[in-house]
Design a protein around this motif. Structure first.
Motif, PDB file in Angstrom:
ATOM      1  N   LEU A 147       0.799  -1.218   0.000  1.00  0.00           N
ATOM      2  CA  LEU A 147       0.000   0.000   0.000  1.00  0.00           C
ATOM      3  C   LEU A 147       0.839   1.279   0.000  1.00  0.00           C
ATOM      4  CD1 LEU A 147      -2.874  -0.868   2.502  1.00  0.00           C
ATOM      5  CD2 LEU A 147      -2.954  -0.821  -0.004  1.00  0.00           C
ATOM      6  N   PHE A 148       2.036   1.207   0.597  1.00  0.00           N
ATOM      7  CA  PHE A 148       2.859   2.405   0.775  1.00  0.00           C
ATOM      8  C   PHE A 148       4.300   2.141   0.334  1.00  0.00           C
ATOM      9  CE2 PHE A 148      -0.430   2.233   4.113  1.00  0.00           C
ATOM     10  CZ  PHE A 148      -1.177   3.351   3.768  1.00  0.00           C
ATOM     11  N   PRO A 149       4.512   1.750  -0.926  1.00  0.00           N
ATOM     12  CA  PRO A 149       5.858   1.355  -1.365  1.00  0.00           C
ATOM     13  C   PRO A 149       6.893   2.469  -1.230  1.00  0.00           C
ATOM     14  CG  PRO A 149       4.407   1.623  -3.254  1.00  0.00           C
ATOM     15  CD  PRO A 149       3.539   1.699  -2.029  1.00  0.00           C
ATOM     16  N   ALA A 150       6.500   3.712  -1.402  1.00  0.00           N
ATOM     17  CA  ALA A 150       7.458   4.814  -1.299  1.00  0.00           C
ATOM     18  C   ALA A 150       7.996   4.964   0.120  1.00  0.00           C
ATOM     19  CB  ALA A 150       6.808   6.124  -1.738  1.00  0.00           C
ATOM     20  N   HIS A 151       7.216   4.557   1.115  1.00  0.00           N
ATOM     21  CA  HIS A 151       7.632   4.691   2.515  1.00  0.00           C
ATOM     22  C   HIS A 151       8.235   3.412   3.094  1.00  0.00           C
ATOM     23  CE1 HIS A 151       5.800   8.566   2.520  1.00  0.00           C
ATOM     24  NE2 HIS A 151       4.561   8.103   2.439  1.00  0.00           N
ATOM     25  N   TRP A 152       8.178   2.326   2.330  1.00  0.00           N
ATOM     26  CA  TRP A 152       8.618   1.045   2.878  1.00  0.00           C
ATOM     27  C   TRP A 152      10.048   1.073   3.421  1.00  0.00           C
ATOM     28  CZ3 TRP A 152       6.840  -2.700   5.363  1.00  0.00           C
ATOM     29  CH2 TRP A 152       7.569  -3.865   5.535  1.00  0.00           C
TER      30      TRP A 152
END
Length: 164
Positions: A147-152
């Motif tokens: 859901l949040f790949p940029a923040h992973w």
């Protein structure tokens, strides 16, 4: 006081998310949610992060929670909103350097807490409607990564995969 002294003095136990805690208050009045579930109007706990248990893992609660700083070293709070916004807040003793003395996290927001340095950070949490374990969802690494790949890269260690 050091972390071990706080654990003993406040009679704290290990918390499922990390750190240590003890419930200190449960309202005798109740609230009926739209789904029919009944909760106390409010509950409160002491919550302590320590050098040996420095991480409160990523999770979300259905209720709003106010965090109040009491003692020790600053605690970093990561908040992840449904729209993908990621916020970092520092709960600590010194507002002159940007610390917050309290932080409100609305229900439904993913949150994690980290003691990045020092011996301990002691806070209290007031939860309204009152906390019930069935209202807490621990983060699933696969779901958060998808859901949040940029923040992973920043969040992976907060769910127990990809770091400590």
């Amino acid at each position: 006081m050091n972390a071990a002294q706080w654990v003993k003095m406040l009679d704290l136990a290990p918390h499922p998310e990390g750190g240590y805690f003890r419930r200190t208050s449960t309202s005798g009045r109740t609230f009926r949610r739209d789904d029919g579930a009944t909760r106390p109007l409010m509950t409160a706990i002491y919550y302590l992060l320590t050098a040996d248990r420095p991480l409160g893992k990523l999770h979300r609660n259905q209720s709003d929670i106010i965090h109040f700083f009491h003692s020790g070293d600053p605690i970093v709070y990561w908040l992840l909103f449904p729209d993908g916004r990621l916020e970092r807040h520092l709960l600590g003793p010194d507002p002159l350097v940007g610390h917050r003395l309290q932080l409100t996290v609305p229900g439904g927001i993913w949150k994690a807490s980290v003691l990045e340095a020092g011996d301990h950070g002691l806070i209290s949490e007031a939860v309204a409607p009152g906390f019930d374990p069935v209202d807490r969802e621990m983060a699933d690494a696969g779901l958060i990564e998808r859901l949040f790949p940029a923040h992973w890269p920043q969040l992976s260690y907060l769910v127990g995969r990809g770091g400590s």
